[in-house]
Scaffold this motif. Structure first.
Motif, mmCIF file in Angstrom:
data_model
loop_
_atom_site.group_PDB
_atom_site.id
_atom_site.type_symbol
_atom_site.label_atom_id
_atom_site.label_comp_id
_atom_site.label_asym_id
_atom_site.label_seq_id
_atom_site.Cartn_x
_atom_site.Cartn_y
_atom_site.Cartn_z
ATOM 1 N N LEU A 48 -15.137 32.340 5.564
ATOM 2 C CA LEU A 48 -14.243 31.892 4.508
ATOM 3 C C LEU A 48 -13.954 30.443 4.592
ATOM 4 O O LEU A 48 -14.170 29.625 3.613
ATOM 5 C CB LEU A 48 -13.163 32.695 4.082
ATOM 6 C CG LEU A 48 -13.605 33.959 3.592
ATOM 7 C CD1 LEU A 48 -12.032 34.740 3.322
ATOM 8 C CD2 LEU A 48 -13.893 33.914 2.030
ATOM 9 N N LYS A 49 -13.523 30.009 5.779
ATOM 10 C CA LYS A 49 -12.810 28.733 6.001
ATOM 11 C C LYS A 49 -14.271 27.682 5.992
ATOM 12 O O LYS A 49 -13.882 26.494 5.380
ATOM 13 C CB LYS A 49 -12.312 28.590 7.445
ATOM 14 C CG LYS A 49 -11.144 29.351 7.543
ATOM 15 C CD LYS A 49 -10.013 28.826 6.617
ATOM 16 C CE LYS A 49 -8.606 29.560 6.775
ATOM 17 N NZ LYS A 49 -7.606 29.243 5.799
ATOM 18 N N GLU A 52 -15.114 27.283 2.006
ATOM 19 C CA GLU A 52 -13.992 26.473 1.432
ATOM 20 C C GLU A 52 -14.093 24.850 1.874
ATOM 21 O O GLU A 52 -13.861 24.284 0.954
ATOM 22 C CB GLU A 52 -12.531 27.021 1.922
ATOM 23 C CG GLU A 52 -12.023 28.338 1.331
ATOM 24 C CD GLU A 52 -10.879 28.935 1.974
ATOM 25 O OE1 GLU A 52 -10.141 28.402 3.116
ATOM 26 O OE2 GLU A 52 -10.270 29.873 1.386
ATOM 27 N N SER A 53 -14.422 24.511 3.049
ATOM 28 C CA SER A 53 -14.836 23.488 3.452
ATOM 29 C C SER A 53 -15.982 22.820 2.818
ATOM 30 O O SER A 53 -15.904 21.582 2.360
ATOM 31 C CB SER A 53 -15.133 23.437 4.971
ATOM 32 O OG SER A 53 -15.463 21.932 5.517
ATOM 33 N N ASP A 54 -17.004 23.558 2.498
ATOM 34 C CA ASP A 54 -18.246 23.134 1.812
ATOM 35 C C ASP A 54 -17.880 22.741 0.275
ATOM 36 O O ASP A 54 -18.241 21.894 -0.154
ATOM 37 C CB ASP A 54 -19.255 24.173 1.787
ATOM 38 C CG ASP A 54 -20.023 24.343 2.990
ATOM 39 O OD1 ASP A 54 -19.567 23.468 4.126
ATOM 40 O OD2 ASP A 54 -20.735 25.359 3.296
ATOM 41 N N ILE A 55 -16.870 23.691 -0.054
ATOM 42 C CA ILE A 55 -16.596 23.420 -1.645
ATOM 43 C C ILE A 55 -15.683 22.128 -1.688
ATOM 44 O O ILE A 55 -15.959 21.472 -2.626
ATOM 45 C CB ILE A 55 -15.807 24.669 -2.087
ATOM 46 C CG1 ILE A 55 -16.520 26.032 -2.292
ATOM 47 C CG2 ILE A 55 -14.922 24.469 -3.365
ATOM 48 C CD1 ILE A 55 -15.827 27.413 -2.221
ATOM 49 N N ALA A 56 -14.969 22.055 -0.696
ATOM 50 C CA ALA A 56 -13.996 20.712 -0.772
ATOM 51 C C ALA A 56 -15.004 19.543 -0.790
ATOM 52 O O ALA A 56 -14.848 18.454 -1.396
ATOM 53 C CB ALA A 56 -13.049 20.672 0.343
ATOM 54 N N LYS A 59 -16.794 19.178 -4.004
ATOM 55 C CA LYS A 59 -15.785 18.642 -5.160
ATOM 56 C C LYS A 59 -15.746 17.064 -4.860
ATOM 57 O O LYS A 59 -15.692 16.200 -5.811
ATOM 58 C CB LYS A 59 -14.384 19.383 -5.016
ATOM 59 C CG LYS A 59 -14.264 20.556 -5.532
ATOM 60 C CD LYS A 59 -12.996 21.233 -5.642
ATOM 61 C CE LYS A 59 -12.918 22.393 -6.150
ATOM 62 N NZ LYS A 59 -11.603 23.105 -6.054
#
Length: 158
Positions: A48-49, A52-56, A59
């Motif tokens: 998950l972390k 989330e890092s990939d998503i940031a 973005k």
């Protein structure tokens, strides 16, 4: 290592041990499951972390690309404006080359001078619901038909 689905089945087995009053079997199975579940959940949390890092990062790249697009659109508008200004200096406001013909085309658009004077049949109103205001009223104890407070749970990883 067991999957989360298998671990869920093992918890059902624990329930059976409790119901059968098998304390030794329960304690042995519980110690094994707790280790497995902790490791599995920790692995999931690491995944998950990473996501989330990939998503940031995505973005951030979206913002960079949006800024670049806006700059290019601004440059495009400025170039067209310069071309139009140049074309105005030419007699007849028309230039023909081998590849392009430059001229002005007439079009119409509506300019609103006074919003209040526009008849109602030409006004489009969109209805939106203020969820935050509804929440405040419901928390204050008001009964509102068509709305209710619902308690949700969300996963917390710290």
């Amino acid at each position: 290592m067991a999957t989360l689905y298998e671990l869920t089945d093992q918890y059902k087995m624990l329930q059976n041990f409790i119901e059968e009053n098998n304390v030794e079997g329960f304690e042995l199975a519980l110690s094994q499951i707790i280790g497995d579940i902790g490791e599995k959940l920790e692995g999931y949390a690491m995944v998950l972390k990473n996501i989330e890092s990939d998503i940031a990062g995505i973005k951030s790249e979206e913002k960079r690309l949006a800024d670049r697009r806006k700059a290019m659109e601004s440059n495009l508008a400025r170039i067209k404006e310069n071309m139009a200004d140049t074309l105005l200096t030419v007699e007849g406001n028309r230039v023909k080359t081998e590849k392009f013909t430059f001229s002005f085309r007439k079009s119409t658009s509506v300019q609103i001078e006074n919003d209040a004077a526009i008849p109602p049949q030409f006004i489009k109103v969109e209805k939106t619901i203020s969820r935050s205001e509804l929440a405040k009223a419901l928390k204050a104890g008001e009964q509102i038909e068509g709305a209710q407070l619902v308690e949700n749970q969300s996963l917390s990883i710290r």
